[in-house]
Design a protein around this motif. Structure first.
Motif, PDB file in Angstrom:
ATOM      1  N   LEU A 141       0.835  -1.204   0.000  1.00 26.53           N
ATOM      2  CA  LEU A 141       0.000   0.000   0.000  1.00 26.53           C
ATOM      3  C   LEU A 141       0.873   1.259   0.000  1.00 26.53           C
ATOM      4  CD1 LEU A 141      -3.082   0.027  -0.055  1.00 26.53           C
ATOM      5  CD2 LEU A 141      -3.061   0.550   2.376  1.00 26.53           C
ATOM      6  N   LEU A 142       0.522   2.198  -0.872  1.00 27.76           N
ATOM      7  CA  LEU A 142       1.331   3.400  -1.069  1.00 27.76           C
ATOM      8  C   LEU A 142       0.437   4.632  -1.131  1.00 27.76           C
ATOM      9  CD1 LEU A 142       4.182   4.629  -1.864  1.00 27.76           C
ATOM     10  CD2 LEU A 142       3.460   4.295  -4.247  1.00 27.76           C
ATOM     11  N   LYS A 143       0.856   5.696  -0.433  1.00 29.81           N
ATOM     12  CA  LYS A 143       0.132   6.972  -0.508  1.00 29.81           C
ATOM     13  C   LYS A 143       1.103   8.126  -0.347  1.00 29.81           C
ATOM     14  CE  LYS A 143      -3.445   9.529  -1.095  1.00 29.81           C
ATOM     15  NZ  LYS A 143      -4.170   9.496  -2.384  1.00 29.81           N
ATOM     16  N   ARG A 144       1.024   9.064  -1.292  1.00 27.02           N
ATOM     17  CA  ARG A 144       1.833  10.280  -1.239  1.00 27.02           C
ATOM     18  C   ARG A 144       0.935  11.495  -1.088  1.00 27.02           C
ATOM     19  NH1 ARG A 144       4.209   7.580  -5.691  1.00 27.02           N
ATOM     20  NH2 ARG A 144       6.366   6.909  -5.350  1.00 27.02           N
ATOM     21  N   PHE A 145       1.423  12.480  -0.374  1.00 21.22           N
ATOM     22  CA  PHE A 145       0.797  13.797  -0.317  1.00 21.22           C
ATOM     23  C   PHE A 145       1.857  14.801  -0.749  1.00 21.22           C
ATOM     24  CE2 PHE A 145      -1.512  11.301   2.902  1.00 21.22           C
ATOM     25  CZ  PHE A 145      -2.814  11.472   2.438  1.00 21.22           C
ATOM     26  N   GLY A 146       1.813  15.188  -2.021  1.00 23.83           N
ATOM     27  CA  GLY A 146       2.871  16.032  -2.550  1.00 23.83           C
ATOM     28  C   GLY A 146       4.190  15.281  -2.558  1.00 23.83           C
ATOM     29  N   ASP A 147       5.203  15.853  -1.938  1.00 25.87           N
ATOM     30  CA  ASP A 147       6.517  15.211  -1.867  1.00 25.87           C
ATOM     31  C   ASP A 147       6.637  14.234  -0.699  1.00 25.87           C
ATOM     32  OD1 ASP A 147       7.365  16.651  -4.079  1.00 25.87           O
ATOM     33  OD2 ASP A 147       8.140  18.314  -2.861  1.00 25.87           O
ATOM     34  N   LYS A 148       5.643  14.232   0.179  1.00 24.25           N
ATOM     35  CA  LYS A 148       5.715  13.377   1.371  1.00 24.25           C
ATOM     36  C   LYS A 148       5.102  12.005   1.096  1.00 24.25           C
ATOM     37  CE  LYS A 148       4.012  12.955   6.140  1.00 24.25           C
ATOM     38  NZ  LYS A 148       5.259  12.354   6.642  1.00 24.25           N
ATOM     39  N   VAL A 149       5.854  10.959   1.419  1.00 24.56           N
ATOM     40  CA  VAL A 149       5.338   9.587   1.319  1.00 24.56           C
ATOM     41  C   VAL A 149       4.783   9.217   2.688  1.00 24.56           C
ATOM     42  CG1 VAL A 149       5.879   7.185   0.838  1.00 24.56           C
ATOM     43  CG2 VAL A 149       7.029   9.003  -0.441  1.00 24.56           C
ATOM     44  N   ALA A 150       3.449   9.140   2.801  1.00 25.56           N
ATOM     45  CA  ALA A 150       2.808   8.855   4.084  1.00 25.56           C
ATOM     46  C   ALA A 150       2.770   7.359   4.374  1.00 25.56           C
ATOM     47  CB  ALA A 150       1.391   9.429   4.097  1.00 25.56           C
ATOM     48  N   VAL A 151       2.521   6.562   3.345  1.00 19.10           N
ATOM     49  CA  VAL A 151       2.507   5.099   3.477  1.00 19.10           C
ATOM     50  C   VAL A 151       3.365   4.551   2.355  1.00 19.10           C
ATOM     51  CG1 VAL A 151       1.071   3.023   3.474  1.00 19.10           C
ATOM     52  CG2 VAL A 151       0.216   5.121   4.531  1.00 19.10           C
ATOM     53  N   VAL A 174       3.516  -2.533  14.668  1.00 20.56           N
ATOM     54  CA  VAL A 174       4.207  -1.268  14.918  1.00 20.56           C
ATOM     55  C   VAL A 174       4.525  -0.649  13.559  1.00 20.56           C
ATOM     56  CG1 VAL A 174       6.218  -0.141  15.935  1.00 20.56           C
ATOM     57  CG2 VAL A 174       5.186  -2.144  17.060  1.00 20.56           C
ATOM     58  N   ILE A 175       3.982   0.562  13.335  1.00 19.32           N
ATOM     59  CA  ILE A 175       4.172   1.247  12.056  1.00 19.32           C
ATOM     60  C   ILE A 175       5.010   2.497  12.282  1.00 19.32           C
ATOM     61  CG2 ILE A 175       2.970   2.456  10.181  1.00 19.32           C
ATOM     62  CD1 ILE A 175       0.597   0.622  10.636  1.00 19.32           C
ATOM     63  N   ASN A 176       5.970   2.696  11.404  1.00 18.87           N
ATOM     64  CA  ASN A 176       6.815   3.891  11.482  1.00 18.87           C
ATOM     65  C   ASN A 176       7.228   4.289  10.070  1.00 18.87           C
ATOM     66  OD1 ASN A 176       8.219   5.963  12.827  1.00 18.87           O
ATOM     67  ND2 ASN A 176      10.130   4.800  12.749  1.00 18.87           N
ATOM     68  N   ARG A 177       7.086   5.563   9.766  1.00 21.45           N
ATOM     69  CA  ARG A 177       7.456   6.099   8.446  1.00 21.45           C
ATOM     70  C   ARG A 177       6.805   5.330   7.314  1.00 21.45           C
ATOM     71  NH1 ARG A 177      13.900   7.528   9.491  1.00 21.45           N
ATOM     72  NH2 ARG A 177      13.519   8.951  11.251  1.00 21.45           N
ATOM     73  N   GLY A 178       5.554   4.939   7.532  1.00 21.22           N
ATOM     74  CA  GLY A 178       4.769   4.328   6.473  1.00 21.22           C
ATOM     75  C   GLY A 178       5.030   2.875   6.191  1.00 21.22           C
ATOM     76  N   VAL A 179       5.805   2.199   7.045  1.00 14.33           N
ATOM     77  CA  VAL A 179       6.052   0.767   6.861  1.00 14.33           C
ATOM     78  C   VAL A 179       5.834   0.043   8.185  1.00 14.33           C
ATOM     79  CG1 VAL A 179       7.696   1.097   4.972  1.00 14.33           C
ATOM     80  CG2 VAL A 179       8.527   0.991   7.327  1.00 14.33           C
ATOM     81  N   VAL A 180       5.667  -1.268   8.119  1.00 16.74           N
ATOM     82  CA  VAL A 180       5.504  -2.097   9.309  1.00 16.74           C
ATOM     83  C   VAL A 180       6.880  -2.494   9.824  1.00 16.74           C
ATOM     84  CG1 VAL A 180       4.611  -4.262  10.219  1.00 16.74           C
ATOM     85  CG2 VAL A 180       3.253  -2.960   8.580  1.00 16.74           C
ATOM     86  N   CYS A 181       7.180  -2.105  11.064  1.00 15.28           N
ATOM     87  CA  CYS A 181       8.454  -2.483  11.694  1.00 15.28           C
ATOM     88  C   CYS A 181       8.385  -3.879  12.297  1.00 15.28           C
ATOM     89  CB  CYS A 181       8.814  -1.489  12.798  1.00 15.28           C
ATOM     90  SG  CYS A 181       9.044   0.190  12.228  1.00 15.28           S
ATOM     91  N   ALA A 182       7.213  -4.222  12.841  1.00 14.24           N
ATOM     92  CA  ALA A 182       7.024  -5.543  13.453  1.00 14.24           C
ATOM     93  C   ALA A 182       5.529  -5.812  13.523  1.00 14.24           C
ATOM     94  CB  ALA A 182       7.634  -5.590  14.851  1.00 14.24           C
ATOM     95  N   ALA A 183       5.152  -7.074  13.389  1.00 16.15           N
ATOM     96  CA  ALA A 183       3.738  -7.446  13.467  1.00 16.15           C
ATOM     97  C   ALA A 183       3.617  -8.884  13.926  1.00 16.15           C
ATOM     98  CB  ALA A 183       3.051  -7.258  12.113  1.00 16.15           C
TER      99      ALA A 183
END
Length: 257
Positions: free
Chosen positions: A14-24, A211-220
């Motif tokens: 899953l990917l989502k950008r808002f302008g130059d920012k990558v949220a997911v 655990v989500i950080n900077r748009g990615v899953v760190c651990a699940a």
């Protein structure tokens, strides 16, 4: 890997950008049916954006999300019928009474008025709002408003509940009652997904956590798997980083000297 059709929610890339920012940023995750699943992460980690894409409120720029094996964006209306999304207080019609709002939500879901009235009464009783049934929601306290928002998400008996910070501003007694209702719902086969910053609550209530950080899953995984033998909050801090020593502010003291 393709999405898991047996999962309550299955997300791939899953990917989502808002302008130059990558949220997911290419997020992938499976949420099992019948789980009490917590999504945790620092502010701006992408939790709410992810939930909005999964529930059909925000179209992703890339990737796939499925609900009970059905692609969210191939038939978004069919998917929305199986889920209950807790609205934010500024997203409801607060010039209605609590009873009117719940009946409206039920009828909006296609219920006959009689059934909507009965379910609204049951929810008002369960959430200790019977005495405020005929009070305008605009006059509710913050905690009461949070409870009526949760009731709105539950009135059509969804298979999956998605709740963003459901216990914020709720007093301890009401919070305990809400927890009991949600735990009973999960015991019947329902799936609850909550986004929260309160690690103690997630550790106590949830069966699984991501655990989500900077748009990615760190651990699940299960709570014990993610905690890896440590306190969940400490493990969370290890995964997301950002903790530092207390800054010394020369003028800030307790007046002891």
């Amino acid at each position: 890997m393709p999405p898991n059709p047996a999962a309550a929610v299955s997300i791939r890339g899953l990917l989502k950008r808002f302008g130059d920012k990558v949220a997911v940023n290419g997020l992938s995750l499976d949420i099992p049916v019948g789980s009490f699943y917590g999504l945790v992460g620092p502010n701006g980690a992408g939790k709410t954006t992810t939930l909005n894409m999964v529930t059909g409120l925000l179209r992703p720029d890339g990737g796939i999300a499925t609900i009970l094996g059905r692609d969210v964006w191939s038939d978004v209306n069919a998917v929305k019928r199986t889920i209950g999304v807790m609205p934010q207080p500024d997203e409801i019609f607060n010039r209605l009474t609590g009873m009117q709002l719940l009946v409206y939500c039920g009828m909006l879901r296609g219920m006959p008025r009689v059934q909507a009235l009965q379910r609204a009464g049951d929810l008002l009783t369960a959430f200790d709002l019977s005495n405020a049934a005929n009070v305008m929601v605009a006059d509710y306290s913050a905690g009461m408003t949070k409870k009526i928002c949760l009731a709105c998400a539950m009135i059509h008996s969804p298979r999956i509940l998605v709740l963003d910070e459901p216990f914020e501003s709720v007093d301890p007694v009401s919070s305990a009652n809400l927890k009991d209702i949600l735990i009973e719902y999960v015991s019947t086969g329902g799936t609850v997904i909550i986004s929260s910053h309160v690690m103690a609550l997630v550790e106590k209530m949830c069966t699984h956590v991501a655990v989500i950080n900077r748009g990615v899953v760190c651990a699940a995984g299960t709570i014990s798997q993610v905690a890896a033998g440590e306190d969940l909050e400490e493990r969370f801090l290890q995964l997301v980083g950002g903790r530092h020593g207390a800054a010394h502010i020369a003028w800030l003291d307790g007046g002891a000297q």
